[in-house]
Design a protein around this motif. Structure first.
Motif, short mmCIF file in Angstrom:
data_model
loop_
_atom_site.label_atom_id
_atom_site.label_comp_id
_atom_site.label_asym_id
_atom_site.label_seq_id
_atom_site.Cartn_x
_atom_site.Cartn_y
_atom_site.Cartn_z
N UNK B 26 4.90 -10.62 7.29
CA UNK B 26 4.41 -10.86 5.92
C UNK B 26 3.39 -9.07 4.79
N UNK B 28 3.58 -6.01 3.27
CA UNK B 28 3.93 -5.11 3.42
C UNK B 28 4.25 -4.00 4.50
N UNK B 31 6.89 -4.15 7.44
CA UNK B 31 7.76 -3.57 6.43
C UNK B 31 8.65 -2.55 6.46
N UNK B 32 7.61 -2.40 5.67
CA UNK B 32 8.11 -0.28 5.78
C UNK B 32 8.12 0.52 7.07
N UNK B 67 10.81 6.57 2.83
CA UNK B 67 9.68 5.80 3.20
C UNK B 67 8.05 6.02 3.37
N UNK B 69 6.86 8.22 0.74
CA UNK B 69 6.11 7.42 -0.95
C UNK B 69 5.87 6.06 -0.57
N UNK B 70 7.18 5.22 -0.05
CA UNK B 70 6.89 3.63 -0.64
C UNK B 70 5.63 3.62 0.36
N UNK B 73 2.67 3.71 -2.06
CA UNK B 73 2.60 3.39 -3.18
C UNK B 73 1.96 1.89 -2.60
N UNK B 74 2.62 1.31 -1.37
CA UNK B 74 1.46 -0.44 -0.34
C UNK B 74 0.66 0.46 -0.56
N UNK B 76 -1.92 2.33 -2.06
CA UNK B 76 -2.05 2.78 -3.39
C UNK B 76 -2.81 1.17 -3.80
N UNK B 77 -2.13 0.29 -3.92
CA UNK B 77 -2.42 -0.89 -4.62
C UNK B 77 -2.85 -1.90 -3.58
N UNK B 79 -1.99 -3.94 -1.04
CA UNK B 79 -1.15 -4.92 -0.89
C UNK B 79 -1.56 -5.60 0.80
N UNK B 84 0.21 -11.48 -1.21
CA UNK B 84 1.42 -11.64 -0.76
C UNK B 84 1.78 -13.13 -1.89
N UNK B 85 3.43 -12.99 -2.71
CA UNK B 85 3.17 -14.07 -3.35
C UNK B 85 3.78 -15.21 -2.88
N UNK B 162 5.27 7.40 -15.35
CA UNK B 162 3.88 6.88 -14.63
C UNK B 162 2.17 7.56 -15.12
#
Lengths: 110, 165
Positions: B26, B28, B31-32, B67, B69-70, B73-74, B76-77, B79, B84-85, B162
């Motif tokens: 669930x 993110x 997941x990374x 990864x 970088x991913x 970003x995760x 930073x946001x 999440x 989760x949508x 950006x």
């Protein structure tokens, strides 16, 4: 090791990536599934290169088997460039829409 | 069963299991982290095939740079599970069934081929830095230079996309 087992492994990883792209709605996870598909293809290229290294034509030329591994290197180069631009696009999208749900990206629809 | 087959099976199970955990977890961030485990398993496969340069580059570029970088970003946001949508279970079922059909069809088609080609394991100098470097800087020197231009344009593109305006 048989080449078929490497084909089966790479195919399984690629299909997991496809299922992830189809199932998940989070833009970052969809992007990560694309990376997984690229890696499955890389694994298959290396396996085929090592399969080719056993052939008789590979004994004559030194570069014969390492060509595929050069291709893998360039795939990694392009993936790194792609990730930097793609993550910038996702950050920009989050700044505008305040979500990473791809269902909200339907402005071109109407 | 010899040790090479055993290591192959263990690494394959690790890669496939971590990939499945990546698309089902669930959060993110989880997941990374699972995707990093997949990349390490694939690097283990490269070492098993004596493609040492690609194993190291895979760890440095994918697990080290992309990864991270991913992960940036995760984080930073901000999440997490709550953002989760929402899910549509019918579409999920359709996605899993169609992907599984694709896997089954291609797998059965490939298993029908009667080839006895083997993969060279643990030996061979095709993946060593010496032969790869010689090949890269003689036959593939033009694509190598073009890829630097690609990196420059990607960097400019990321900055332009950006920046706040």
């Amino acid at each position: 090791m048989d080449i078929k087992s490497y084909i089966a492994l790479a195919l399984t990883l690629f299909t997991i990536g496809i299922i992830g792209v189809l199932v998940r709605r989070n833009a970052i996870i969809i992007f990560m599934c694309v990376e997984l598909m690229l890696n499955a293809v890389n694994l298959l290229l290396v396996a085929f290169s090592k399969m080719h290294a056993l052939s008789t034509a590979a004994k004559a030329s030194v570069n014969y088997a390492s060509d595929a591994q050069i291709f893998v290197f360039f795939i990694m180069v392009v993936a790194a460039a792609e990730v930097s631009v793609g993550l910038a696009i996702i950050v920009m999208m989050y700044r505008n829409v305040h979500t990473v749900d791809v269902n909200f990206l339907n402005r071109l629809k109407n | 069963m010899n040790i090479t087959t055993l290591v192959f099976i263990l690494l394959s199970l690790l890669a496939v299991g971590s990939a499945i955990m990546m698309i089902t977890s669930k959060s993110p961030v989880h997941s990374v982290l699972w995707l990093i485990v997949v990349f390490f398993a694939i690097s283990g496969h490269y070492i098993l095939m004596n493609a040492q340069f690609l194993a190291i580059v895979n760890i440095i570029v994918y697990a080290g740079a992309i990864m991270v970088l991913f992960l940036f970003v995760v984080m930073l946001m901000n999440l997490n599970k709550e953002t989760e949508p929402v899910k549509n279970y019918r579409l999920q079922l359709i996605g899993v069934v169609s992907g599984g059909c694709l896997l089954l069809i291609i797998l059965s088609a490939i298993m029908k081929i009667d080839t006895q080609q083997l993969v060279e394991m643990k030996v061979g100098d095709a993946g060593l830095i010496q032969s790869l470097g010689k090949n890269l800087f003689t036959n593939y020197v033009l694509p190598f230079e073009i890829s630097s231009v690609l990196f420059l344009s990607a960097m400019i593109g990321a900055v332009v996309i950006g920046k706040k305006d």
